[in-house]
Design a protein around this motif. Structure first.
Motif, PDB file in Angstrom:
ATOM      1  N   LEU A   1      50.762   7.932 -41.545  1.00 13.78           N
ATOM      2  CA  LEU A   1      51.544   7.164 -42.503  1.00 13.78           C
ATOM      3  C   LEU A   1      53.004   7.439 -42.186  1.00 13.78           C
ATOM      4  O   LEU A   1      53.496   8.539 -42.446  1.00 13.78           O
ATOM      5  N   PRO A   2      53.743   6.522 -41.618  1.00 18.09           N
ATOM      6  CA  PRO A   2      55.119   6.799 -41.178  1.00 18.09           C
ATOM      7  C   PRO A   2      56.015   7.242 -42.337  1.00 18.09           C
ATOM      8  O   PRO A   2      55.994   6.654 -43.413  1.00 18.09           O
ATOM      9  N   GLY A   3      56.792   8.296 -42.084  1.00 20.18           N
ATOM     10  CA  GLY A   3      57.680   8.831 -43.105  1.00 20.18           C
ATOM     11  C   GLY A   3      57.256  10.228 -43.501  1.00 20.18           C
ATOM     12  O   GLY A   3      56.224  10.735 -43.048  1.00 20.18           O
ATOM     13  N   SER A   4      58.043  10.853 -44.367  1.00 19.79           N
ATOM     14  CA  SER A   4      57.744  12.220 -44.778  1.00 19.79           C
ATOM     15  C   SER A   4      57.642  12.386 -46.286  1.00 19.79           C
ATOM     16  O   SER A   4      56.865  13.215 -46.759  1.00 19.79           O
ATOM     17  N   THR A   5      58.415  11.650 -47.054  1.00 15.78           N
ATOM     18  CA  THR A   5      58.402  11.827 -48.496  1.00 15.78           C
ATOM     19  C   THR A   5      57.163  11.172 -49.094  1.00 15.78           C
ATOM     20  O   THR A   5      56.579  10.250 -48.507  1.00 15.78           O
ATOM     21  N   PRO A   6      56.733  11.616 -50.284  1.00 16.09           N
ATOM     22  CA  PRO A   6      55.569  10.989 -50.927  1.00 16.09           C
ATOM     23  C   PRO A   6      55.730   9.496 -51.144  1.00 16.09           C
ATOM     24  O   PRO A   6      54.774   8.729 -50.963  1.00 16.09           O
ATOM     25  N   THR A   7      56.934   9.059 -51.537  1.00 13.34           N
ATOM     26  CA  THR A   7      57.118   7.628 -51.793  1.00 13.34           C
ATOM     27  C   THR A   7      56.973   6.787 -50.536  1.00 13.34           C
ATOM     28  O   THR A   7      56.631   5.603 -50.606  1.00 13.34           O
ATOM     29  N   GLU A   8      57.230   7.386 -49.367  1.00 11.73           N
ATOM     30  CA  GLU A   8      57.079   6.664 -48.100  1.00 11.73           C
ATOM     31  C   GLU A   8      55.638   6.683 -47.600  1.00 11.73           C
ATOM     32  O   GLU A   8      55.268   5.845 -46.769  1.00 11.73           O
ATOM     33  N   THR A   9      54.830   7.632 -48.087  1.00 14.92           N
ATOM     34  CA  THR A   9      53.533   7.879 -47.464  1.00 14.92           C
ATOM     35  C   THR A   9      52.369   7.901 -48.452  1.00 14.92           C
ATOM     36  O   THR A   9      51.706   6.888 -48.666  1.00 14.92           O
ATOM     37  N   TYR A  10      52.148   9.044 -49.088  1.00 12.31           N
ATOM     38  CA  TYR A  10      50.944   9.221 -49.901  1.00 12.31           C
ATOM     39  C   TYR A  10      50.954   8.416 -51.193  1.00 12.31           C
ATOM     40  O   TYR A  10      49.922   8.323 -51.865  1.00 12.31           O
ATOM     41  N   LEU A  11      52.089   7.816 -51.551  1.00 10.26           N
ATOM     42  CA  LEU A  11      52.151   6.935 -52.719  1.00 10.26           C
ATOM     43  C   LEU A  11      52.132   5.465 -52.319  1.00 10.26           C
ATOM     44  O   LEU A  11      52.300   4.592 -53.173  1.00 10.26           O
ATOM     45  N   ARG A  12      51.912   5.183 -51.036  1.00  4.44           N
ATOM     46  CA  ARG A  12      51.845   3.796 -50.540  1.00  4.44           C
ATOM     47  C   ARG A  12      50.384   3.363 -50.454  1.00  4.44           C
ATOM     48  O   ARG A  12      49.718   3.514 -49.432  1.00  4.44           O
ATOM     49  N   GLY A  13      49.875   2.808 -51.549  1.00  2.00           N
ATOM     50  CA  GLY A  13      48.468   2.436 -51.599  1.00  2.00           C
ATOM     51  C   GLY A  13      48.064   1.437 -50.536  1.00  2.00           C
ATOM     52  O   GLY A  13      46.979   1.528 -49.950  1.00  2.00           O
ATOM     53  N   GLU A  14      48.942   0.465 -50.255  1.00  3.56           N
ATOM     54  CA  GLU A  14      48.578  -0.559 -49.270  1.00  3.56           C
ATOM     55  C   GLU A  14      48.410   0.044 -47.872  1.00  3.56           C
ATOM     56  O   GLU A  14      47.545  -0.390 -47.089  1.00  3.56           O
ATOM     57  N   LEU A  15      49.219   1.069 -47.550  1.00  7.45           N
ATOM     58  CA  LEU A  15      49.082   1.727 -46.249  1.00  7.45           C
ATOM     59  C   LEU A  15      47.787   2.519 -46.164  1.00  7.45           C
ATOM     60  O   LEU A  15      47.139   2.579 -45.108  1.00  7.45           O
ATOM     61  N   ILE A  16      47.392   3.131 -47.276  1.00  3.39           N
ATOM     62  CA  ILE A  16      46.174   3.936 -47.271  1.00  3.39           C
ATOM     63  C   ILE A  16      44.935   3.049 -47.163  1.00  3.39           C
ATOM     64  O   ILE A  16      43.990   3.357 -46.423  1.00  3.39           O
ATOM     65  N   VAL A  17      44.937   1.931 -47.879  1.00  2.65           N
ATOM     66  CA  VAL A  17      43.807   1.002 -47.752  1.00  2.65           C
ATOM     67  C   VAL A  17      43.711   0.476 -46.323  1.00  2.65           C
ATOM     68  O   VAL A  17      42.612   0.403 -45.740  1.00  2.65           O
ATOM     69  N   LYS A  18      44.844   0.136 -45.742  1.00  2.00           N
ATOM     70  CA  LYS A  18      44.853  -0.330 -44.352  1.00  2.00           C
ATOM     71  C   LYS A  18      44.322   0.752 -43.419  1.00  2.00           C
ATOM     72  O   LYS A  18      43.548   0.468 -42.482  1.00  2.00           O
ATOM     73  N   ALA A  19      44.688   2.007 -43.679  1.00  4.19           N
ATOM     74  CA  ALA A  19      44.215   3.114 -42.846  1.00  4.19           C
ATOM     75  C   ALA A  19      42.703   3.261 -42.945  1.00  4.19           C
ATOM     76  O   ALA A  19      42.012   3.500 -41.938  1.00  4.19           O
TER      77      ALA A  19
END
Length: 623
Positions: free
Chosen positions: A51-69
């Motif tokens: 998940l590109p980025g380091s902060t939670p808002t850029e990564t682990y709080l990005r639901g659309e990126l996690i579903v895509k993953a």
């Protein structure tokens, strides 16, 4: 049957879920931020997606990126863990809409409990006892103290105790800012604060066939900054009939919202009074104590419910007692300041240790400061408490400062051993628990170990030599030690040196033989449980700071500056000037004295390292 699971989380909880998945022969998928590229949960998963980025808002709080993953990695199901998006109904819907299995309750149940204000309305209608929210604009002196709470999320973020009415407006703003950063929702509310209440919760598991099991109680009263530190099951010393009322209320809460999966209903208990606090629609951090007492695997039960299985018969009966302590990289004596750096060694043998770290891993600035959960089980409470305290005392922890000593002293404190603790425990006892005397011989042992094998001018001298001097710093101040190298070997005044090697020093002190295990990592030396920093013989003059300098106590991000604060502003001692965000918490930097702000280097959004100069306050009348 689920064959592959993506865990939409990191660290300890991701590793915990992966462990059960491996036992059930389920393939695992991790997601990781750039800061977690080499993290343990990334390494142990079968597959990992960046998940590109380091902060939670850029990564682990990005639901659309996690579903895509999950879709990219071929996962069939998503487990949210705890924190981040675990109680986000929109994320649960996105997982289901993508054709994936959601290992959690229905989105509607999450939504019903996601807002603590809405949850209280539902519970009141169901007859569950609770503390009603207060109108912030109508709070009076008679209502104090009150508690400001974030309507979404948990973990103590967005919570403030207000004891003085003029502080309410500022604390509402601070809580809202912190909640927005942590959960993406800055809504807060106010309720009465119960000074000597106990935090007691009930673990429930419900299937899709209408069965709800209540797995006894847990006590989570020992908290710092509204975050739990020590938890146990079952909750001890409850008034007669209270446990039955708690389990009945928790079951009613689950049925009211048609809950499925694992969840926890939290209550504030004061004597015979029981007040509903909130429902966590996810797995709790402290779930291992319930697992130990009931002999179950709650993650396995979550997976089973998600597959549509029915809970068969009655829940198992409890047996014995379990206690869990959260080991944090933080300094309790310095306002719980989180710590960062390399974790050289972490070993707590003899008990269960759930962790997201291995030796050599780096503790960074972006996420929670918890290193591990240490869990002890025994037939009785007294045995479990003693076992956990002993295991932590003997643990090997080399790296940043931790709360290990505080945990040991807390577990052995009379209020805890006699089960008379409450949520204000650390407000009363923190100073005493963080001022224990250091081991006076640890610096000497460090110096002798360092001197082992070294020689000057070919070894000992025929004439008496001047003593060798070494300086160390510890949490208790600076230490200067002296020793000599003689024909007989290394000697020191007041003690008998029986042996000195690089990793082990044996001293005889007042006729008592003591062993000191010594390990060195760069300029840090660990002597048994004492951590020391090697100091240079002559301090660097360039390292001196001007009086009144405000330095960053930890690496982090400047979250905000006090309204209207500029160079030349008059400040009062104790005024909050700068807020730093580190490890998902806000930390106030206050004026050290009454005077004038003569320099302001901090800028909102700025990343700072520990020791960075943020501002300077000149003491005295306004300039």
């Amino acid at each position: 049957m689920i064959s592959s699971v993506l865990v939409a989380n990191r660290g300890e909880i991701a590793c915990r879920v992966f462990r059960t998945c491996r036992e059930l022969d389920i393939r695992t998928v991790a997601v990781y931020s750039d800061a977690d590229e080499n993290a343990l949960h990334t390494r142990v998963a079968d597959t990992a997606v960046r998940l590109p980025g380091s902060t939670p808002t850029e990564t682990y709080l990005r639901g659309e990126l996690i579903v895509k993953a999950a879709l990219t990695a071929g996962a069939e199901a998503v487990h949210p863990g705890y924190g981040f998006l675990s109680e986000n109904a929109d994320f649960a819907r996105a997982v289901l809409d993508a054709g994936l299995v959601w290992i959690g309750p229905p989105p509607e149940a999450i939504e019903a409990m996601a807002s603590k204000t809405r949850a209280k309305e539902l519970m009141a209608a169901a007859g569950v006892p609770l503390l009603a929210p207060l109108d912030p604009g109508a709070v009076t002196e008679a209502d104090l103290p009150v508690l400001v709470k974030a309507a979404s999320g948990g973990g103590g973020r967005g919570m403030r105790i207000v004891r003085e009415l003029p502080d309410l407006e500022g604390e509402l703003k601070a809580a809202s800012t912190e909640a927005q950063s942590a959960f993406g929702d800055g809504t807060v509310f106010v309720e009465a604060y119960v000074e000597r209440g106990r935090h007691v919760e009930v673990q429930i598991v419900a299937d899709t066939h209408g069965t709800v099991w209540a797995y006894g109680t847990r006590d989570c009263s020992l908290q710092r900054r509204h975050q739990k530190v020590i938890e146990e099951a079952p909750a001890p010393a409850l008034a007669p009939g209270v446990e039955k009322r708690l389990r009945s209320a928790a079951t009613a809460a689950a049925r009211t919202i048609t809950y499925t999966g694992a969840g926890t209903v939290e209550f504030l208990v004061s004597g015979d009074d029981v007040h509903f606090l909130e429902m966590n629609t996810r797995l709790q951090v402290e779930h291992p104590v319930t697992e130990a007492v009931f002999g179950i695997d709650l993650v396995a039960l979550q997976l089973s419910v998600a597959e549509g299985a029915a809970l068969d018969g009655d829940p198992p009966s409890p047996s014995g007692h379990a206690v869990e302590a959260r080991l944090y990289a933080e300094d309790p004596a310095q306002n719980w300041a989180p710590q960062t750096g390399t974790l050289h060694r972490l070993s707590v043998p003899g008990i269960r240790l759930d962790t997201g770290y291995e030796d050599g891993d780096t503790i960074g600035v972006h996420y929670d400061a918890m290193l591990a959960k240490a869990v002890a089980y025994a037939p009785t409470r007294a045995e479990a408490v003693r076992r956990l305290a002993g295991a932590l005392e003997r643990a090997t922890i080399h790296g940043p400062v931790t709360n290990r000593d505080l945990l040991v002293r807390s577990l052995r404190h009379e209020e805890f051993t006699t089960a008379r603790m409450d949520t204000a425990f650390y407000e009363r006892h923190l100073a005493d628990l963080t001022t224990a005397a250091p081991d006076p011989y640890a610096p000497l042992a460090a110096a002798l170990a360092d001197a082992h094998g070294r020689s000057r001018f070919g070894g000992w001298r025929n004439l008496p030599s001047q003593p060798q001097t070494k300086r160390y710093a510890s949490a208790h101040g600076e230490h200067e030690v002296h020793y000599r190298r003689t024909r007989e070997g290394l000697t020191a005044d007041g003690v008998r040196v029986l042996s000195a090697a690089a990793n082990l020093v044996v001293l005889e002190i007042d006729g008592v033989r003591r062993k000191f295990d010594v390990t060195r990592h760069d300029d840090r030396v660990y002597v048994n449980t004492t951590a020391l920093t090697v100091l240079p013989r002559f301090p660097d003059p360039a390292a001196q700071q001007a009086p009144g300098s405000l330095l960053a106590p930890m690496p982090g991000t400047v979250a905000r500056i006090a309204d209207g604060l500029t160079t030349g502003s008059a400040v009062q001692a104790g005024d909050p000037l700068i807020w730093l965000e580190a490890m998902k918490m806000e930390h106030k930097i206050t004026a050290p004295a009454t005077g004038t702000l003569t320099a302001l280097h901090a800028v909102p959004g700025q990343q700072v390292e520990v020791g960075a100069l943020l501002a300077v306050v000149q003491q005295g009348p306004p300039l």
